[in-house]
Design a protein around this motif. Sequence first.
Motif, PDB file in Angstrom:
ATOM      1  N   SER A  59       0.924  -1.387  -0.130  1.00 24.02           N
ATOM      2  CA  SER A  59       0.035  -0.029  -0.087  1.00 24.02           C
ATOM      3  C   SER A  59       0.789   1.184   0.025  1.00 24.02           C
ATOM      4  O   SER A  59       2.226   1.187   0.679  1.00 24.02           O
ATOM      5  N   PHE A  60       0.394   1.922  -0.555  1.00 28.09           N
ATOM      6  CA  PHE A  60       1.242   3.754  -0.561  1.00 28.09           C
ATOM      7  C   PHE A  60      -0.059   5.049  -1.020  1.00 28.09           C
ATOM      8  O   PHE A  60      -0.687   4.224  -1.676  1.00 28.09           O
ATOM      9  N   SER A  78      -7.122   5.053   1.173  1.00 28.20           N
ATOM     10  CA  SER A  78      -5.890   4.281   0.983  1.00 28.20           C
ATOM     11  C   SER A  78      -5.623   3.770   2.169  1.00 28.20           C
ATOM     12  O   SER A  78      -5.412   4.098   3.764  1.00 28.20           O
ATOM     13  N   ALA A  80      -2.695   2.893   3.110  1.00 25.44           N
ATOM     14  CA  ALA A  80      -1.056   2.909   3.807  1.00 25.44           C
ATOM     15  C   ALA A  80      -1.653   4.038   4.246  1.00 25.44           C
ATOM     16  O   ALA A  80      -1.251   4.381   5.844  1.00 25.44           O
ATOM     17  N   PHE A  81      -2.935   5.340   4.312  1.00 22.78           N
ATOM     18  CA  PHE A  81      -3.070   6.686   4.995  1.00 22.78           C
ATOM     19  C   PHE A  81      -4.059   5.725   5.882  1.00 22.78           C
ATOM     20  O   PHE A  81      -3.052   6.601   7.818  1.00 22.78           O
ATOM     21  N   THR A  82      -4.611   5.062   5.706  1.00 21.03           N
ATOM     22  CA  THR A  82      -5.604   4.835   6.970  1.00 21.03           C
ATOM     23  C   THR A  82      -4.607   4.029   8.435  1.00 21.03           C
ATOM     24  O   THR A  82      -5.244   4.237   9.348  1.00 21.03           O
ATOM     25  N   GLY A  84      -1.562   3.539   8.233  1.00 23.80           N
ATOM     26  CA  GLY A  84       0.064   3.580   8.396  1.00 23.80           C
ATOM     27  C   GLY A  84       0.714   2.639   8.060  1.00 23.80           C
ATOM     28  O   GLY A  84       1.864   1.958   9.203  1.00 23.80           O
ATOM     29  N   GLU A  85       0.334   1.241   7.031  1.00 19.09           N
ATOM     30  CA  GLU A  85       1.482   1.077   7.069  1.00 19.09           C
ATOM     31  C   GLU A  85       1.384   0.610   5.588  1.00 19.09           C
ATOM     32  O   GLU A  85       0.927   0.402   5.236  1.00 19.09           O
ATOM     33  N   GLN A  86       3.165  -0.381   5.190  1.00 19.37           N
ATOM     34  CA  GLN A  86       2.801  -0.949   3.747  1.00 19.37           C
ATOM     35  C   GLN A  86       2.457  -1.515   2.975  1.00 19.37           C
ATOM     36  O   GLN A  86       1.900  -2.417   1.905  1.00 19.37           O
ATOM     37  N   ASN A  87       2.659  -2.879   3.767  1.00 13.06           N
ATOM     38  CA  ASN A  87       1.910  -4.009   3.914  1.00 13.06           C
ATOM     39  C   ASN A  87       1.361  -4.797   5.362  1.00 13.06           C
ATOM     40  O   ASN A  87       1.845  -5.068   6.718  1.00 13.06           O
TER      41      ASN A  87
END
Lengths: 375, 375
Positions: A59-60, A78, A80-82, A84-87
Amino acid sequence: MRQRMKCVEVAIVGAGAAGVGVGIALQDLGLNNFVIVDRGRVGESFRRWPREMRFITPSFYSNGFGLLDLNSVSPTTSPAFTLGEQNPTGLQYAAYLEALATYRHLPAETKTNVHSITRDKNGRFLLRTDREDYEAQYLIWGTGEFQYPNRCPFVGSEHCVHTSCVQSWAELSGSEFAIIGGFESGVDAATHLASTADRITLIDRNPIGISDDPDPSGSLVPTSALRLRDLLDRDKLVLRPDFHVVAVERTSDAFVIRSHADDRVTVSSPPLLATGFLGGQTLIQGLFENDPEGFPMLTPQDESVKTQGLFLVGPKVRHEGLLFCFIYKFRQRFAVVAAAIGERLGVDTSDFIDYYREAGMYLDDFSCCGESCEC
Amino acid sequence: MRQRMKCVEVAIVGAGAAGVGVGIALQDLGLNNFVIVDRGRVGESFRRWPREMRFITPSFYSNGFGLLDLNSVSPTTSPAFTLGEQNPTGLQYAAYLEALATYRHLPAETKTNVHSITRDKNGRFLLRTDREDYEAQYLIWGTGEFQYPNRCPFVGSEHCVHTSCVQSWAELSGSEFAIIGGFESGVDAATHLASTADRITLIDRNPIGISDDPDPSGSLVPTSALRLRDLLDRDKLVLRPDFHVVAVERTSDAFVIRSHADDRVTVSSPPLLATGFLGGQTLIQGLFENDPEGFPMLTPQDESVKTQGLFLVGPKVRHEGLLFCFIYKFRQRFAVVAAAIGERLGVDTSDFIDYYREAGMYLDDFSCCGESCEC
């Protein structure tokens, strides 16, 4: 009996990534007379992932420049936004879906078990559940796969443990393991088991980890391929490719995995099944017709060729040999289904389709898909 | 002198992500009479990253479904596929660029130092280099930032080490460090130093790690925010936000970092500068006019408002307050520049623009950019 049924235009079965996503698409089209039914909670399947398992699609938050987060299920969110994680882990992703359902006030009826689905003489779908019953003009099937593991692929499967039933890899003890199934979930299992185990045998009927297919549906994603290589470098892993398991037998002190060529792998702990998932369409088996490879046959609008008004969303959707088995793939069909229903209900869908197409969430031309890489 | 010049339609300065990408765009438009000049090798800046540094934008081969790999510089390639990595190192990414340059037979003149750029009376650009000289109708500036670190942001900067000059964090020894600059490269430095150091002080004139801006240009990406939190949890890190450094002084046994409010941080090893980069346009300073915030003023085609025929590509491009400072952002302007040049050379650009737009590499409408997340 009939009077007690609640009438809706659309019933969605499954409150996972597909059900939540297509529900939002219906809302975005102005359709609000629908219900989402799930026997568990929102994102139940993701909640049941092994604790250590993470998304293989990163996620980005690139939404702002026209590149929707690979794991988003709606045009303006997103993970990633919600999160705060990439995977994200499964539990984290379920929190994203739940936040979305809450924010959008989705009519999700959770912890509601569908007992039967029938059709009345007008072609309406009648859903009997252990709570309210529903009468729906259209039915969208989005139950996903994870809650329907392929548990019995061969004789003796009952001696094995399916990876989807493992809550945490840390709970499995043992110095040696055998994993049947060498694709993504098998490699994930091997990686986590390797922190305590000395020796893991990874078995697959096909070659393992070797593929020139650039499409992630057909080959290990880079992170998984690297983990596989790392395990091999550390002498933790024995690969048994081209080993077609026909049976698992239990002896007094071990488990014997037998191949079609009568090769054997013996292991002291129950073999792990990373054999994937079934469709989850058992409840509506009679309403879909499958192609020879076991995929439901669909119209260009993802409607069952056998049952008018029944649509499929999620990872079992397939067109022209393209499998929509990742979120970033199958989400591109939510708006196709919503628009098909909207048009029959007399709604103008043109702005809606433009909006979803602009967001990269409306795919109706497969000609450019699945192309390979230049270099 | 004049006769020995090589005539080209376009000269590109810089063989990094921007130079390689815009070169491929020129080729895709059918323009082949150009040269790419770089004082180093292809991808030189990426080669100079600290060995441990990785891309914060994840690569994934989702090209086949309309989502171009975030770190691709051309419509049909993917670093995830070429490199087999999700978050490549600088060295790996340079290998991707080099593979691309080789595969496309890009006319890259590497290890060629540009000494001066002037214009003749016809408005042609004359590039004097330490090898061949060039006369070009159009000039595309794509030198990036990394080779132009902001080394002297305050008095006493000479006592400090800029992060871009660190080859590997493993080579720095010491139990305590101070890092001036608390954004992406500062957090990256802190993470790697923490494997040996006991205490790291992270200094920034702004708040550190706190931002509601969903755009990754304005806030730490999730992986970095998690690393920051992890360092704080492990008691490795002291944050000094709102600390505006005005000077660094060297005493007999330490370095003293002083703020505008005369706060002090004392550290035994040379302070690290994670203060970012300058534009790299020193060679052509007179040819661009900067806005009050220091960004080159550009036409809608990314041409210098001051010098006709001079275009800018890369992370310093800015329009309507939107900074194109990631590859997935600035690559969307390669085709805009190529098309502007092509049109003046009488080339039909419509198919080319459609192709790049379809690939998500042609952005000329900024109205939808930078929007924030629903939830």
